[in-house]
Design a protein around this motif. Sequence first.
Motif, PDB file in Angstrom:
ATOM      1  N   TRP A 214      40.060  36.823  45.410  1.00 31.79           N
ATOM      2  CA  TRP A 214      40.944  35.795  45.958  1.00 31.79           C
ATOM      3  C   TRP A 214      41.756  35.135  44.863  1.00 31.79           C
ATOM      4  N   SER A 215      43.040  34.873  45.169  1.00 31.24           N
ATOM      5  CA  SER A 215      43.781  33.992  44.278  1.00 31.24           C
ATOM      6  C   SER A 215      43.199  32.590  44.457  1.00 31.24           C
ATOM      7  N   PRO A 216      43.290  31.747  43.417  1.00 32.82           N
ATOM      8  CA  PRO A 216      42.660  30.429  43.514  1.00 32.82           C
ATOM      9  C   PRO A 216      43.172  29.599  44.698  1.00 32.82           C
ATOM     10  N   ARG A 219      45.764  32.256  49.019  1.00 36.63           N
ATOM     11  CA  ARG A 219      46.876  32.861  49.754  1.00 36.63           C
ATOM     12  C   ARG A 219      46.978  34.365  49.567  1.00 36.63           C
ATOM     13  N   ASP A 220      46.521  34.839  48.419  1.00 36.51           N
ATOM     14  CA  ASP A 220      46.644  36.265  48.117  1.00 36.51           C
ATOM     15  C   ASP A 220      45.282  36.881  47.820  1.00 36.51           C
ATOM     16  N   LEU A 221      45.208  38.174  48.083  1.00 36.47           N
ATOM     17  CA  LEU A 221      44.032  38.938  47.673  1.00 36.47           C
ATOM     18  C   LEU A 221      44.503  40.047  46.736  1.00 36.47           C
ATOM     19  N   ALA A 222      43.785  40.221  45.646  1.00 36.66           N
ATOM     20  CA  ALA A 222      43.958  41.423  44.833  1.00 36.66           C
ATOM     21  C   ALA A 222      42.800  42.349  45.195  1.00 36.66           C
ATOM     22  N   TYR A 223      43.056  43.629  45.227  1.00 32.55           N
ATOM     23  CA  TYR A 223      41.987  44.568  45.556  1.00 32.55           C
ATOM     24  C   TYR A 223      42.327  45.938  44.985  1.00 32.55           C
ATOM     25  N   VAL A 224      41.352  46.829  45.060  1.00 33.11           N
ATOM     26  CA  VAL A 224      41.531  48.191  44.561  1.00 33.11           C
ATOM     27  C   VAL A 224      41.691  49.127  45.747  1.00 33.11           C
ATOM     28  N   ALA A 259      40.370  40.476  38.760  1.00 32.35           N
ATOM     29  CA  ALA A 259      39.740  39.148  38.844  1.00 32.35           C
ATOM     30  C   ALA A 259      40.809  38.119  38.518  1.00 32.35           C
ATOM     31  N   TRP A 260      41.072  37.230  39.466  1.00 31.43           N
ATOM     32  CA  TRP A 260      42.136  36.254  39.303  1.00 31.43           C
ATOM     33  C   TRP A 260      41.734  35.177  38.301  1.00 31.43           C
ATOM     34  N   SER A 261      42.650  34.817  37.430  1.00 30.69           N
ATOM     35  CA  SER A 261      42.365  33.747  36.478  1.00 30.69           C
ATOM     36  C   SER A 261      42.301  32.414  37.209  1.00 30.69           C
ATOM     37  N   PRO A 262      41.586  31.421  36.647  1.00 31.57           N
ATOM     38  CA  PRO A 262      41.453  30.129  37.334  1.00 31.57           C
ATOM     39  C   PRO A 262      42.798  29.453  37.589  1.00 31.57           C
ATOM     40  N   ALA A 266      47.221  35.005  36.089  1.00 31.14           N
ATOM     41  CA  ALA A 266      46.894  36.305  35.495  1.00 31.14           C
ATOM     42  C   ALA A 266      45.768  36.985  36.248  1.00 31.14           C
ATOM     43  N   LEU A 267      45.703  38.289  36.082  1.00 34.15           N
ATOM     44  CA  LEU A 267      44.569  39.052  36.572  1.00 34.15           C
ATOM     45  C   LEU A 267      43.892  39.695  35.366  1.00 34.15           C
ATOM     46  N   ALA A 268      42.579  39.540  35.265  1.00 35.57           N
ATOM     47  CA  ALA A 268      41.834  40.412  34.365  1.00 35.57           C
ATOM     48  C   ALA A 268      41.549  41.662  35.173  1.00 35.57           C
ATOM     49  N   LEU A 269      41.662  42.813  34.561  1.00 37.71           N
ATOM     50  CA  LEU A 269      41.375  44.043  35.281  1.00 37.71           C
ATOM     51  C   LEU A 269      40.929  45.131  34.318  1.00 37.71           C
ATOM     52  N   THR A 270      40.554  46.260  34.917  1.00 36.23           N
ATOM     53  CA  THR A 270      40.088  47.399  34.144  1.00 36.23           C
ATOM     54  C   THR A 270      41.150  48.482  34.215  1.00 36.23           C
ATOM     55  N   VAL A 271      41.485  49.071  33.096  1.00 30.18           N
ATOM     56  CA  VAL A 271      42.403  50.199  33.090  1.00 30.18           C
ATOM     57  C   VAL A 271      41.690  51.403  32.474  1.00 30.18           C
TER      58      VAL A 271
END
Lengths: 441, 180
Positions: A214-216, A219-224, A259-262, A266-271
């Motif tokens: 979840w964005s803090p 409103r938005d979701l980040a997902y894979v 993972a949304w930053s507080p 930003a998003l922390a993510l894996t590449v």
Amino acid sequence: MKFDRIDKVLRATVLLLALSAPSAGLAKLTIEITGGAGSGIPIAVVPFKWSGEGSSPEDIGAIVAADLYRSGRFDLKPPSDFLSRPSQESEVRYKDWRLIKAETIVVGAITRSGEDEFDVNFQLLDVYREKIKIGLKFTVSEGQLRQVAHQISDRIFDEMTGIEGAFNTRIAYVTMKQKENGDRLYELMVADSDGHNPQQILQTTNLPVLSPSWSPNGRDLAYVSFADGRSGANVWIQNIESGNRRPVARFDGNASAPAWSPDGRALALTVSSAGNTDIYILQVASLEIRRITKSLAIDTEPAWAPDGSHLVFTSDRSGRPHIYRVNTDGGQIRRLTMEGKENAAASYDPRGERLVLVTNRGKGAGYQIGVFYPSDGRTDVLTKGTLDESPTFSPNGAMILYATKMGREGVLAAVSADGRVRQILKLHEGDVREPAWSASR
Amino acid sequence: MRRFGTIFLALFLGIAISGCAASKKKGGSVEVEDATIGSSTESSSSGIGSEDTTAGEIIILESDDQGDMDDPLGQRVVYFDFDSANLTPEAQMVVEAHAQYLSGNPGMAVVLEGHADERGTREYNLALGERRANSVSEIFQALGVAPDAIRTISYGEERPVSMGQDEGAWSLNRRVEILY
């Protein structure tokens, strides 16, 4: 400060954002609660009085009682013991409630006041002092009645425990159904924290969906997910209301574990590129990306410290997966978990004091949910499954939602952070998995 | 003859893949379908959901009929130990045979699809599947397969071929599928 208002009836007309109605035919989660009876704060929730034709569209008293019970902090007196059923303080005979050892009671009424308008009155009463602790009135539409019930639960929880309530929040999760022809149907869902009002956000066929974040601001979701059958995993951001989505990562390789930053920027993510998996930080607006870890090991599942100062992540650089931390500039990498055979998928509670994680204690124990204390390195194992995963703290840190198995079936479970009360959310058919708890409504 | 069938199927799938579509549904929901996977004639009872594995399966069935399982080229799947991306000696032999075949047929493209069993977290397994696919890719490249001809993809634990919850099932799911 809000305690100054005891004795006073607060009149609040609450405007609520209408959620779009759930699509027809959506599989609904059903809830089973185990444990927790007989201890906690003794409270009686009197069924709310209904004034209108037929029956009340929502049983607010029952929703409030279920919320409080699920938290593990209340001893709910059964309605069958009630000697009277008052709907406001003036009707209350306090001795009726002292007799059944309820120290606090909740009373209320729902009245139809217009075409699609309802007045909800609620009071929280102190049985021994014979006083009103909270009094509130809401005027809402039918579609907002459940939300009002959760807001009432939040106020009661806050008043009685000193901890902010988290009932009026939302969760995201993924469902998967395998059809007879072998196709796997995935749905990304958003629902109230008690599993009601499910809303489909995304549906895919044979393209796995995982790791919603979840964005803090909720409103938005980040997902894979996967764009098609040719491309590897990628991270998407989707606006919940509009449904607009975009892939955030365009690299030579795959992206996952957002993972949304507080601060929401930003998003922390894996590449993963050429078989090597590292942690990156991506600026959502500019798509500027910065590499944080550089190792031949698998580094994945980043999660932010609530103050944004560092990340925790899973790495197998020591041979088996364990939890590490790294500053957001890539400096000061340090291993955190020393116990157990494996630890993974860690994330912080809202205060940054505890990590919830997946732990494998070895000797065939499988995978359980644990709470790890970075201050002294201790882990409390909270669950008893063998394939428990994807733990997420409630926004107030009082509960943990995770995925587990009942037989072959994937279900969600919520456990109070003390491990006493467990709630199972399951589908009539198919798997539920990958829960994520939003910090806001 | 068998090889021709494979190539034809791959071409067909290549066309079908481009038909993938994302369409927006009312109510803010998005619908995405991998249109390469049909419920049509090729639907498999084992429940494998990938277009590529469907191709792989047909080949294995033909191999069975011909009784040439001893031919390493007839084996399209190599298996791994728990939390490992190291090739067993048997897997090494299969991978090398495919590498030699592919390096002798420079026009062909190959997809290496990495998978994991359900133990461990989904994200870790996604990375583990990637690592497995990559260890096959490294051997391919060392034996002369052009890097451009190789594509790796990981599905982690998301596409198991066996649904059991024991070592027998898990060992079948820890795999790389060699698809061309």
